[in-house]
Design a protein around this motif. Structure first.
Motif, short mmCIF file in Angstrom:
data_model
loop_
_atom_site.label_atom_id
_atom_site.label_comp_id
_atom_site.label_asym_id
_atom_site.label_seq_id
_atom_site.Cartn_x
_atom_site.Cartn_y
_atom_site.Cartn_z
N PHE A 148 0.67 -1.38 0.12
CA PHE A 148 0.44 -0.44 -0.07
C PHE A 148 0.91 1.36 -0.24
O PHE A 148 0.66 1.89 -1.16
CB PHE A 148 -0.96 0.23 1.60
CG PHE A 148 -1.48 1.36 1.23
CD1 PHE A 148 -2.70 1.35 0.68
CD2 PHE A 148 -1.32 2.32 1.89
CE1 PHE A 148 -3.48 2.95 0.87
CE2 PHE A 148 -2.31 3.32 2.58
CZ PHE A 148 -3.17 3.87 1.80
N ILE A 149 2.30 1.04 0.73
CA ILE A 149 2.98 2.57 0.82
C ILE A 149 3.56 3.17 -0.60
O ILE A 149 3.75 3.59 -0.73
CB ILE A 149 3.95 2.51 2.56
CG1 ILE A 149 2.87 2.37 3.15
CG2 ILE A 149 4.76 3.80 2.16
CD1 ILE A 149 4.21 2.42 4.33
N THR A 150 4.19 1.69 -0.95
CA THR A 150 4.81 1.41 -1.86
C THR A 150 4.43 2.00 -2.59
O THR A 150 4.22 2.85 -3.89
CB THR A 150 5.60 0.77 -2.17
OG1 THR A 150 6.48 1.28 -3.02
CG2 THR A 150 4.97 -0.37 -2.56
N THR A 151 2.66 1.80 -3.09
CA THR A 151 2.10 2.35 -4.60
C THR A 151 1.48 3.51 -4.22
O THR A 151 0.83 4.44 -6.16
CB THR A 151 0.33 0.79 -4.95
OG1 THR A 151 0.54 1.10 -3.66
CG2 THR A 151 1.77 -0.02 -5.15
N SER A 152 0.98 3.88 -3.15
CA SER A 152 0.19 4.71 -3.25
C SER A 152 0.52 5.92 -2.24
O SER A 152 -0.07 7.39 -2.31
CB SER A 152 -1.01 4.30 -1.86
OG SER A 152 -1.83 3.24 -2.73
N THR A 153 1.24 6.23 -1.74
CA THR A 153 2.43 7.73 -0.59
C THR A 153 2.39 8.46 -2.08
O THR A 153 1.77 9.73 -1.55
CB THR A 153 4.07 7.09 -0.12
OG1 THR A 153 4.23 5.81 0.34
CG2 THR A 153 3.31 7.53 1.01
N PRO A 154 2.72 8.14 -2.81
CA PRO A 154 3.25 9.77 -3.80
C PRO A 154 1.77 10.25 -3.71
O PRO A 154 1.65 11.61 -3.87
CB PRO A 154 4.03 9.21 -4.66
CG PRO A 154 4.85 7.89 -4.19
CD PRO A 154 3.31 7.49 -3.34
N ALA A 155 0.56 9.04 -4.16
CA ALA A 155 -0.77 9.86 -5.03
C ALA A 155 -1.25 10.39 -3.99
O ALA A 155 -1.29 11.64 -3.98
CB ALA A 155 -0.80 8.80 -5.27
N ILE A 156 -0.95 10.06 -2.62
CA ILE A 156 -1.68 10.70 -1.61
C ILE A 156 -0.76 11.92 -1.00
O ILE A 156 -1.87 13.37 -0.43
CB ILE A 156 -2.33 9.12 -0.47
CG1 ILE A 156 -2.43 8.19 -0.67
CG2 ILE A 156 -2.84 10.06 1.07
CD1 ILE A 156 -3.08 6.97 0.57
N TYR A 157 -0.01 11.73 -1.09
CA TYR A 157 0.96 13.52 -0.78
C TYR A 157 0.99 14.11 -2.38
O TYR A 157 0.19 15.21 -1.08
CB TYR A 157 1.98 13.02 -1.06
CG TYR A 157 3.17 13.85 -0.80
CD1 TYR A 157 3.34 14.47 1.06
CD2 TYR A 157 4.24 14.66 -0.92
CE1 TYR A 157 4.40 15.55 0.73
CE2 TYR A 157 4.67 16.17 -1.43
CZ TYR A 157 4.62 16.63 -0.15
OH TYR A 157 5.41 17.27 0.41
N LEU A 158 0.70 13.99 -2.57
CA LEU A 158 -0.10 14.59 -3.35
C LEU A 158 -1.22 15.12 -3.84
O LEU A 158 -1.47 17.11 -3.98
CB LEU A 158 0.43 14.03 -5.72
CG LEU A 158 0.02 14.98 -6.57
CD1 LEU A 158 0.89 16.17 -6.69
CD2 LEU A 158 -0.05 13.97 -7.54
#
Lengths: 379, 489, 362
Positions: free
Chosen positions: B293-303
């Motif tokens: 989850f972290i590796t796929t989603s962190t950038p998108a969520i942060y953005l």
């Protein structure tokens, strides 16, 4: 499948980024103060965060900007000409209203605040006790980096010293729309300490509909808090006198629960109010008061009950003078006796003005902090 | 072309026609004992064991007595003279050529048009060593090698069951790569097995150099970036999969063995899970899902948080992010994609480089990007944190290392146009895709989309062995109990 | 063509998500005021006999899907006519939910984005899953069902300190009439809309009972709606519940745990996106199957793309603004949908029973 993917990619690429906004292009507004200008206009003062420097070394300093217009929305739009950035309201902490506007009715302001999807409904409402609301934003924050955050912190942690009743916007709106209860708003003033002016939140302004009608001081708002079943603590200092022994006793309230029971007799409504308090003796200034004795404790309890009953009575009478049911006795009646409420609902403020109340306070001294007996000093 | 009865002619056929101009083919002529029968042996230098050939074939044949040889049935009679454990008499030229090319020696005797293929293979291969691509703390240290024969022996040693079957086949028109399909007869589902054979028989390619060729040729949903065929370098993993009713495909020339069907949650399993305490293993497994989850989603969520949903960030954090971004010339989305790209370049570079240089590379990358870029106000510090977090988390799920990059990019693109809503859309899309693909008839998300307690036991958690009594339902439909229920439990 | 079948779990998850659909964010049953919980329970109970009709039809004709059943019962001409009516109903409902979704997105989140953009993107996702078929939709729902449940549980836990049960007192303040109105409203939207599910289902795995699927689905759906409406009213009160477009969103915005866990509205949005995705996809699937049945094609897949595009544009032209949409959802829908949701299914059942009996005699 392939077409679908192509279509999606095309859609993504062709799309602009309508709501995309960079964080550094926003002027983050923390507090709003509304004053009355000349004629029908409003003066709006906004506390925003101003960044100085760049990159890792940048730091933020709060500043205030001001504009005047016939409507609040207009004034806020005008602010863009000052800041150069769009104001961002989702992090606003407080809305401060001057007394003059509060007495005229605050619906125009609430309308703006509610309508604008950005301002969150958990923003704190405050009425300024000073001449203008803008002054409050100009005072010095002591602990936090901005005055709005400071006020928000104070309001959030008011429970140990409840000299006021903090209300968030949604709570105010709920009371405004609910039958049989009138809203209140905490008041804020300034005190001077050396060179600096510091804010102090004490007392409440009570309303009838959206118009402010009067003030309660710190003690009265404490009484109102108990009546509203707010979960608060609170210190009460009383003088103890018994067979020549005098002492200042500090009671700390650790639990409160107020129950209501309407009685109807000959079309006359009497509201029975019972407040159960759990208190501890926080400070006993004279060691000779032996609070381990049951007789002494019952004396202490009855002192406290008498004091609070008198205070609550005074508070309710004050509210009744202005026909502002800030205690919500109407909603109690509606819950407990819907049939009776239907009869009086239409002119409730007037009925409230002449309502009989029967107030009982039942304190129980639960423990005496960590000591079970007074300290005995020996030579 | 056929062989004649004359040895000289036959040798000539090989020398002049089949292997002409080939310098590594050796032709050894001798006479059979004290008879005058001429013999020839053809073999490839360095693919046979020369000592073995000399001692067990040439030496007994040259010394044998003439009375032990019947001229009419010459091959059967010398079978007892040659001390080779496997030999066969062959008539077909094709077979003979294949044998020679695969390290056998061909014995030709004057007066017959038959040849005898002697198994005297003896080339050098890598010894069994610890697999580097899948390292474990606890568990077998053996890894497969490039030789299919050794690999089969490694598997046989783990499962000593007569019902473990190997079906050998040859693939690749030129390379003639040997492959072995292995399964346990009474565990494997016949439909899956049939599907495997069908797909493998359809393969028509000139060369198979690695099992990856086969993987891509038999995979379902060829357009999908998700792998639907598993691979492993460890015999214990292969044994585990086969015991669950899967089919293994061994391929000569590579230590990587394929396993089918491969379903999504296998990417989150590790063989070590089964060797360790079940509670700790379950925790690790959940960590892997979190890592995914972290590796796929962190950038998108942060953005989306910092460009769309600023109201969701707590005020103090918002202020510090805002301070960190002050003066950065690039938009967040640009910053994110470029930094992500740089990270992937660093990673890719590190993988292919010899390890001493690789270390230097990571130091340069870390210092130059991490520190200098922030100080020079090119990127903001929170962004570095996000990218680093993303990168590190991707290492807990080595099976999906490649595909997560694609997912991440898609998530970021969607998030950049619609914020978190776009992100949720992308997640929905991802799952539509995951739900629609199958691996050899088995839905890819089997067991992850089920609520039956029995199915959960080996997915998000690894239940204790005494509790896992049955094999996965959809993969093997028969013979499901893994162990007998203990009376009274 | 092979009948695509669902497992019991998948069908139930699909049903619960379908029922939660747009009901989780729109204000439904506001007429009942503080007694909304009663209205929800009553309408859930009322829905049970209706879904029993669908289940009965499934078990009478286990090898057919809904449109085929209708054609078998009423013959080619009249049966097709009923199919056409239902196809329109499913299509219209899908467009409504799509519009509702669009309004939600631009009202709460993306004010400056043209509504058509997120709606198109969303509809394309629906198109994709419908092309993949009901099995994929079933698996998808089954997987996301647990997220929906987790979301509901977490929100409930977080909301506990904010609940004010005074909003539910006094019981039946305005008598029973408003409660019945609320019941009618909640029954029509969302419970009786499950007719579309019946149209979309094509069959179940062996050994699963359609009765159990429909009943459990309705019961769990009632539970979800009950929890959500009760929570929302207990947090924001009846007045605000009635007067806001998306009350759940406002209610969740109130939650604040220790100043750290706060501003959780996005949770509602996610729940809403997941459940309306299921709802729109189901409607789309039912429409496509309807069109295929009317035109006598075995595979519906070729109709999906044009119908999706048509649905997007219909949703766009259906209303002028959000106020009109809300008026429709709350005031017109119960009346408009009654014949589709109650009368027609009963007629179909009667016809079906008669037909089944006469077939048996032969």
């Amino acid at each position: 499948m392939k077409h679908l993917i192509l279509l999606l990619i095309a859609a993504l690429l062709l799309a602009g980024c309508w709501n995309y906004r960079e964080i550094d292009n926003l002027a983050i507004a923390l507090g709003l103060a509304v004053d009355k200008g000349e004629g029908d206009s409003y003066i709006v003062t906004v506390e925003i965060i101003n960044l100085e420097g760049a990159g890792p070394e940048s730091e933020f300093k709060p500043t205030t900007v001001q504009a005047q217009s016939d409507t609040i929305f207009g004034a806020i739009r005008r602010l863009i000409t000052v800041t150069g950035k769009k104001l961002y309201w989702a992090h606003a902490k407080v809305v401060i209203i001057s007394e003059e506007i509060a007495r005229e009715g605050i619906l125009p302001i609430l309308d703006f605040v509610q309508r604008d999807a950005e301002i969150r409904s958990d923003v704190w409402l405050l009425v300024s006790k000073e001449e203008t609301a803008a002054e409050i934003l100009a005072s010095t924050p002591l602990v936090e980096s901005s005055i709005s955050q400071q006020l928000s912190q104070i309001l959030q942690h008011h429970a140990p010293e409840p000299k006021s009743i903090p209300e968030e916007l949604w709570n105010f709106m709920q009371k405004l729309t609910a039958p049989g209860i009138a809203p209140v708003i905490a008041t804020v003033g300034l005190v001077e300490q050396g060179e600096e002016k510091l804010t102090r939140i004490k007392g409440v302004a009570f309303f009838r509909r959206d118009k402010m009608v009067g003030w309660l001081d710190g003690k009265e708002s404490l009484a109102l808090s108990y009546l509203l079943n707010e979960s608060i603590s609170g210190l009460i200092v009383l003088r103890y006198e018994e067979s020549g022994l005098t002492a200042q006793i500090t009671y700390e309230v650790v639990g409160n629960k107020t129950e209501f029971q309407p009685f109807i007799k000959d079309d006359q409504i009497t509201m029975g109010i019972v407040t159960n308090l759990q208190v501890i003796l926080a400070e006993v200034a004279n060691q000779k008061v032996d609070f381990s004795q049951p007789s002494v404790r019952s004396k202490l309890e009855s002192d406290l009950a008498e004091h609070l009953e008198e205070l609550m009575k005074r508070t309710i009478i004050k509210l009744q003078q202005y026909n502002s049911d800030a205690v919500g006795l109407g909603s109690v009646l509606r819950r407990r006796d819907p049939e009776a409420w239907k009869l009086v609902a239409d002119d409730w403020p007037a009925v409230f003005g002449s309502l009989q109340t029967d107030i009982r306070v039942k304190p129980v001294i639960r423990a005496s902090a960590l000591v079970s007996k007074p300290i005995e000093m020996r030579d | 072309m056929k062989l004649s009865k004359s040895i000289e002619k036959n040798l000539e056929i090989f020398q002049q026609k089949i292997f002409h101009d080939d310098d590594v083919i050796r032709y050894r002529r001798f006479t059979l004992g004290n008879t005058q029968i001429k013999c020839g042996i053809i073999f490839i230098d360095s693919m046979i064991d020369k000592d073995y050939l000399g001692e067990n074939v040439i030496s007994p044949l040259t010394r044998c007595k003439s009375e032990s040889i019947h001229l009419r049935e010459i091959y059967p009679s010398i079978e007892n003279i040659i001390a080779v454990e496997s030999l066969r008499i062959s008539k077909g030229l094709e077979q003979m050529i294949e044998g020679i090319l695969y390290g056998d020696a061909l014995l030709l005797i004057d007066g017959t048009d038959l040849g005898m293929i002697l198994s005297v293979k003896g080339w050098e291969y890598r010894s069994i060593s610890e697999p580097t691509s899948e390292s474990v703390v606890r568990g077998s240290r053996e890894g497969f090698t490039e030789s299919i024969i050794i690999n089969i022996s490694l598997l046989r040693r783990k499962i000593q069951d007569s019902r473990l079957k190997f079906k050998m086949q040859e693939l690749g028109r030129r390379t003639k790569t040997k492959i072995a399909i292995c399964y346990i007869e009474d565990l494997v589902s016949p439909q899956i097995l049939q599907e495997v054979f069908e797909r493998i028989n359809k393969i028509d390619i000139d060369g198979i150099l690695e099992s990856g060729y086969i993987e891509e040729l038999i995979k379902d949903s060829p357009l999908s970036p998700f792998k639907t065929v598993g691979h492993t370098e460890r015999p214990d993993i292969l044994a585990g999969k086969i015991l669950e009713g899967r089919v293994g495909i061994l391929c000569d020339g590579t230590p990587f063995v394929l396993t089918v069907p491969f379903i999504f949650m296998e990417g989150f399993q590790s063989n070590e899970d089964y060797y360790r305490n079940w509670a700790l293993a379950s925790l690790d497994r959940m960590l892997r899902y979190v890592g995914f989850f972290i590796t796929t989603s962190t950038p998108a969520i942060y953005l989306s948080l910092i460009t769309y949903h600023q109201e969701m960030i707590p005020t103090p954090l918002l202020l510090s992010i805002s301070a960190a971004r002050e003066g950065i010339p690039f938009p967040t989305i640009f910053e994110l994609i470029v930094l992500g790209l740089v990270f992937e370049i660093l990673r890719e570079g590190g993988v292919r480089l010899p390890s001493p240089i690789g270390q230097a590379l990571s130091i340069v990358g870390a210092i130059v990007l991490g520190d200098a870029a922030v100080t020079a106000n090119f990127v903001s510090a929170p962004m570095i944190i996000v990218i680093a977090l993303t990168g590190i988390s991707s290492f807990v799920i080595p099976q999906f290392l490649g595909v997560v990059i694609l997912i991440r990019l898609a998530f970021v693109l969607f998030a950049s146009v619609l914020g978190l809503y776009g992100f949720v859309f992308a997640v929905i899309g991802l799952f539509i895709h995951l739900m629609s693909i199958r691996s050899f008839g088995i839905p890819y998300m089997t067991e992850l989309s089920s609520y039956k307690l029995e199915d959960v036991k080996d997915t998000v958690i690894r239940a204790p062995w005494w509790w896992m009594q049955r094999r996965p339902k959809l993969i093997t439909k028969k013979n499901r109990p893994k162990r007998k229920r203990i009376e009274g439990k | 063509m092979k009948l695509e079948v669902l497992s019991e779990q998948q069908a139930i998850s699909l049903m619960v998500l379908f029922i939660s659909g747009s009901a989780v964010v729109l204000s439904i049953g506001g007429q009942a005021g503080g007694d909304i919980w009663l209205a929800v329970i009553l309408s859930g109970l009322l829905a049970l006999p209706i879904v029993t009709v669908y289940a009965r039809l499934h078990s009478l004709y286990p090898h057919y899907d809904a449109f085929q059943i209708i054609i078998v019962i009423f013959g080619n001409t009249f049966g097709r006519l009923i199919c056409l009516v239902y196809t329109w109903f499913a299509f219209h409902l899908g467009a409504l939910v799509l519009r509702n979704f669009g309004e939600f997105i631009i009202t709460v989140g993306l004010e400056e984005t043209p509504q058509l953009f997120p709606v198109t993107l969303f509809a394309l996702l629906c198109l994709w899953i419908v092309k993949e078929g009901i099995e994929v939709l079933g698996r998808w729902s089954n997987f996301f069902f647990r997220f929906a449940i987790i979301i509901v549980l977490i929100t409930t836990a977080l909301a506990l300190p904010e609940l004010n049960m005074d909003h539910f007192r006094p019981f039946l303040f305005n008598g029973i009439m408003p409660v019945l109105q609320g019941t009618a409203n909640v029954f029509a939207f969302p419970f009786a809309q499950t007719i579309v599910l019946w149209l979309a289902f094509s069959g179940f795995q062996k050994r699963s009972s359609p009765y159990r699927i429909y009943w459990l689905g309705i019961l769990m759906g009632t539970l979800v709606i009950l929890i959500i409406t009760t929570l929302v009213v207990a947090i924001i009160g009846v007045e605000i519940y009635k007067h806001s477009y998306f009350p759940a969103y406002i209610a969740i915005a109130r939650l604040n745990i220790a100043d750290f866990v706060q501003r959780l509205e996005i949770i509602v949005a996610i729940m809403f996106i997941i459940s309306s995705f299921v709802k729109v996809s189901t409607c789309l699937l039912a429409t496509c199957k309807g069109v295929a049945a009317i035109t006598n094609f075995h595979d519906y897949r070729f109709t999906v793309t044009p119908i999706t595009l048509l649905m997007i544009s219909t949703s766009y032209f259906l209303f002028d603004d959000i106020m009109q949409m809300l008026f429709w959802a709350q005031d017109i829908w119960p009346i408009y949908a009654f014949p589709f949701q109650v009368i027609l299914p009963i007629i179909v059942l009667i016809g079906g029973e008669y037909r089944a009996k006469s077939l048996k005699k032969q």
